[in-house]
Design a protein around this motif. Structure first.
Motif, PDB file in Angstrom:
ATOM      1  N   HIS A 194     132.248 -15.448  15.856  1.00  0.00           N
ATOM      2  CA  HIS A 194     132.854 -14.178  15.446  1.00  0.00           C
ATOM      3  C   HIS A 194     131.817 -13.236  14.855  1.00  0.00           C
ATOM      4  CE1 HIS A 194     136.720 -16.183  15.811  1.00  0.00           C
ATOM      5  NE2 HIS A 194     136.223 -17.168  15.108  1.00  0.00           N
ATOM      6  N   CYS A 195     132.053 -11.942  15.058  1.00  0.00           N
ATOM      7  CA  CYS A 195     131.183 -10.914  14.514  1.00  0.00           C
ATOM      8  C   CYS A 195     132.008  -9.630  14.346  1.00  0.00           C
ATOM      9  CB  CYS A 195     130.037 -10.666  15.501  1.00  0.00           C
ATOM     10  SG  CYS A 195     128.469 -10.302  14.755  1.00  0.00           S
ATOM     11  N   ALA A 196     131.749  -8.881  13.272  1.00  0.00           N
ATOM     12  CA  ALA A 196     132.439  -7.607  13.054  1.00  0.00           C
ATOM     13  C   ALA A 196     131.563  -6.709  12.201  1.00  0.00           C
ATOM     14  CB  ALA A 196     133.779  -7.826  12.359  1.00  0.00           C
ATOM     15  N   TYR A 197     131.538  -5.420  12.521  1.00  0.00           N
ATOM     16  CA  TYR A 197     130.823  -4.492  11.646  1.00  0.00           C
ATOM     17  C   TYR A 197     131.835  -3.901  10.677  1.00  0.00           C
ATOM     18  CZ  TYR A 197     132.305  -0.774  14.917  1.00  0.00           C
ATOM     19  OH  TYR A 197     133.032   0.077  15.717  1.00  0.00           O
ATOM     20  N   LEU A 198     131.366  -3.603   9.474  1.00  0.00           N
ATOM     21  CA  LEU A 198     132.275  -3.245   8.391  1.00  0.00           C
ATOM     22  C   LEU A 198     132.597  -1.757   8.303  1.00  0.00           C
ATOM     23  CD1 LEU A 198     130.876  -5.658   5.665  1.00  0.00           C
ATOM     24  CD2 LEU A 198     132.779  -5.993   7.239  1.00  0.00           C
ATOM     25  N   ASN A 199     131.701  -0.892   8.773  1.00  0.00           N
ATOM     26  CA  ASN A 199     131.936   0.545   8.689  1.00  0.00           C
ATOM     27  C   ASN A 199     132.829   0.972   9.855  1.00  0.00           C
ATOM     28  OD1 ASN A 199     131.910   3.311   8.577  1.00  0.00           O
ATOM     29  ND2 ASN A 199     129.700   3.486   8.272  1.00  0.00           N
ATOM     30  N   LYS A 200     134.107   1.064   9.588  1.00  0.00           N
ATOM     31  CA  LYS A 200     135.077   1.366  10.643  1.00  0.00           C
ATOM     32  C   LYS A 200     135.034   2.823  11.099  1.00  0.00           C
ATOM     33  CE  LYS A 200     138.022  -2.304   9.036  1.00  0.00           C
ATOM     34  NZ  LYS A 200     139.237  -2.686   8.373  1.00  0.00           N
ATOM     35  N   ASP A 201     134.237   3.657  10.420  1.00  0.00           N
ATOM     36  CA  ASP A 201     134.108   5.055  10.816  1.00  0.00           C
ATOM     37  C   ASP A 201     133.134   5.237  11.986  1.00  0.00           C
ATOM     38  OD1 ASP A 201     135.867   5.845   8.824  1.00  0.00           O
ATOM     39  OD2 ASP A 201     134.246   6.068   7.351  1.00  0.00           O
ATOM     40  N   LEU A 202     132.354   4.217  12.285  1.00  0.00           N
ATOM     41  CA  LEU A 202     131.403   4.311  13.390  1.00  0.00           C
ATOM     42  C   LEU A 202     132.137   4.178  14.718  1.00  0.00           C
ATOM     43  CD1 LEU A 202     128.543   2.013  12.051  1.00  0.00           C
ATOM     44  CD2 LEU A 202     128.642   4.506  12.002  1.00  0.00           C
ATOM     45  N   LYS A 203     131.645   4.894  15.728  1.00  0.00           N
ATOM     46  CA  LYS A 203     132.227   4.807  17.062  1.00  0.00           C
ATOM     47  C   LYS A 203     131.513   3.706  17.839  1.00  0.00           C
ATOM     48  CE  LYS A 203     133.062   7.229  21.307  1.00  0.00           C
ATOM     49  NZ  LYS A 203     132.871   8.396  22.120  1.00  0.00           N
ATOM     50  N   LEU A 204     132.278   2.744  18.329  1.00  0.00           N
ATOM     51  CA  LEU A 204     131.710   1.648  19.103  1.00  0.00           C
ATOM     52  C   LEU A 204     131.471   2.109  20.530  1.00  0.00           C
ATOM     53  CD1 LEU A 204     130.871  -1.327  19.197  1.00  0.00           C
ATOM     54  CD2 LEU A 204     133.241  -1.876  19.807  1.00  0.00           C
ATOM     55  N   VAL A 205     130.253   1.863  21.033  1.00  0.00           N
ATOM     56  CA  VAL A 205     129.873   2.265  22.381  1.00  0.00           C
ATOM     57  C   VAL A 205     129.716   1.043  23.295  1.00  0.00           C
ATOM     58  CG1 VAL A 205     128.115   3.455  23.747  1.00  0.00           C
ATOM     59  CG2 VAL A 205     128.695   4.299  21.462  1.00  0.00           C
TER      60      VAL A 205
ATOM     61  N   VAL B 250     132.553   0.051  26.176  1.00  0.00           N
ATOM     62  CA  VAL B 250     133.816   0.550  25.627  1.00  0.00           C
ATOM     63  C   VAL B 250     134.397   1.673  26.483  1.00  0.00           C
ATOM     64  CG1 VAL B 250     134.902   1.635  23.622  1.00  0.00           C
ATOM     65  CG2 VAL B 250     133.179  -0.152  23.299  1.00  0.00           C
ATOM     66  N   ALA B 251     133.580   2.640  26.890  1.00  0.00           N
ATOM     67  CA  ALA B 251     134.067   3.813  27.626  1.00  0.00           C
ATOM     68  C   ALA B 251     134.738   3.431  28.943  1.00  0.00           C
ATOM     69  CB  ALA B 251     132.927   4.793  27.888  1.00  0.00           C
ATOM     70  N   THR B 252     134.180   2.453  29.631  1.00  0.00           N
ATOM     71  CA  THR B 252     134.730   2.058  30.938  1.00  0.00           C
ATOM     72  C   THR B 252     135.616   0.818  30.841  1.00  0.00           C
ATOM     73  OG1 THR B 252     132.792   0.684  31.422  1.00  0.00           O
ATOM     74  CG2 THR B 252     132.734   2.994  32.165  1.00  0.00           C
ATOM     75  N   ASN B 253     135.665   0.196  29.645  1.00  0.00           N
ATOM     76  CA  ASN B 253     136.429  -1.036  29.431  1.00  0.00           C
ATOM     77  C   ASN B 253     135.968  -2.139  30.398  1.00  0.00           C
ATOM     78  OD1 ASN B 253     138.301  -2.384  27.828  1.00  0.00           O
ATOM     79  ND2 ASN B 253     139.921  -2.115  29.362  1.00  0.00           N
ATOM     80  N   ALA B 254     134.683  -2.119  30.744  1.00  0.00           N
ATOM     81  CA  ALA B 254     134.128  -3.069  31.706  1.00  0.00           C
ATOM     82  C   ALA B 254     133.350  -4.166  30.980  1.00  0.00           C
ATOM     83  CB  ALA B 254     133.201  -2.359  32.682  1.00  0.00           C
ATOM     84  N   THR B 255     133.567  -5.396  31.410  1.00  0.00           N
ATOM     85  CA  THR B 255     132.872  -6.553  30.845  1.00  0.00           C
ATOM     86  C   THR B 255     132.003  -7.176  31.928  1.00  0.00           C
ATOM     87  OG1 THR B 255     134.723  -7.000  29.358  1.00  0.00           O
ATOM     88  CG2 THR B 255     133.164  -8.792  29.713  1.00  0.00           C
ATOM     89  N   THR B 256     130.742  -7.422  31.597  1.00  0.00           N
ATOM     90  CA  THR B 256     129.842  -8.120  32.496  1.00  0.00           C
ATOM     91  C   THR B 256     129.539  -9.479  31.881  1.00  0.00           C
ATOM     92  OG1 THR B 256     128.840  -6.018  33.124  1.00  0.00           O
ATOM     93  CG2 THR B 256     127.622  -8.020  33.688  1.00  0.00           C
TER      94      THR B 256
END
Length: 171
Positions: free
Chosen positions: A45-56, A74-80
């Motif tokens: 598990h991993c999480a960043y704490l500053n929820k104001d940041l935009k995840l790319v 995130v933008a394309t919702n694509a997983t490789t």
């Protein structure tokens, strides 16, 4: 000695997460040390704490050689995925990879990397320890402990006998 042996067996037969004090960063929350039984699944598990940041972008890689395991855009919702045994979950500012059928070769450090805007990369490390017990051994060890405790209860000797035939409940 009996209880020490019992604790070692129970530790080896369980999947657990242990948090090590004093290593957490201000930007990241993560499971820092995960122990898994050979053949089982391990969740990192991993999480960043500053929820104001935009995840790319979210990446996970094996730390020793920086081998990419999975990338999520995130933008394309694509997983490789770079391994069939890896499953990725991204939920807001949190990410989890689950490694199925863990093997001793999976031992080692893993790096989660969050690419955020405007702060850039936030990285964290998680260590996976795959012990040598496989799932069938784990099952037999649990049965052996339960049989011994049922037979001896509170009067258990300091050194348990070795059960030759656990399936037939005989000593």
């Amino acid at each position: 000695m009996f209880w020490l042996t019992l604790m070692k067996i129970m530790k080896a037969s369980a999947i657990y997460i242990m948090y090590l004090p004093g290593i957490q960063t201000k930007e990241l929350e993560r499971s820092e040390y995960v122990t898994a039984v050979k053949g089982s699944s391990a969740a990192l598990h991993c999480a960043y704490l500053n929820k104001d940041l935009k995840l790319v972008l979210v990446e996970w890689e094996k730390s020793e050689n920086r081998t990419k395991l999975v990338v999520f855009h995130v933008a394309t919702n694509a997983t490789t995925l770079h391994s069939e045994r890896i499953k990725l979950e991204v939920n807001g500012h949190r990410s989890t990879i689950t490694i199925t059928g863990v093997q001793p070769a999976d031992n080692g450090g893993y790096t989660c990397i969050f690419h955020t805007f405007p702060d850039g990369k936030i990285e964290g490390k998680v260590y996976l320890d795959v012990n040598g017990y496989d799932i069938t051994t784990k099952h037999h060890l649990k049965r052996m402990i339960l049989i011994y405790l049922a037979d001896h209860g509170q009067n258990a000797s300091k050194k348990p006998p070795i059960y030759e035939n656990v399936d037939n409940n005989t000593a």
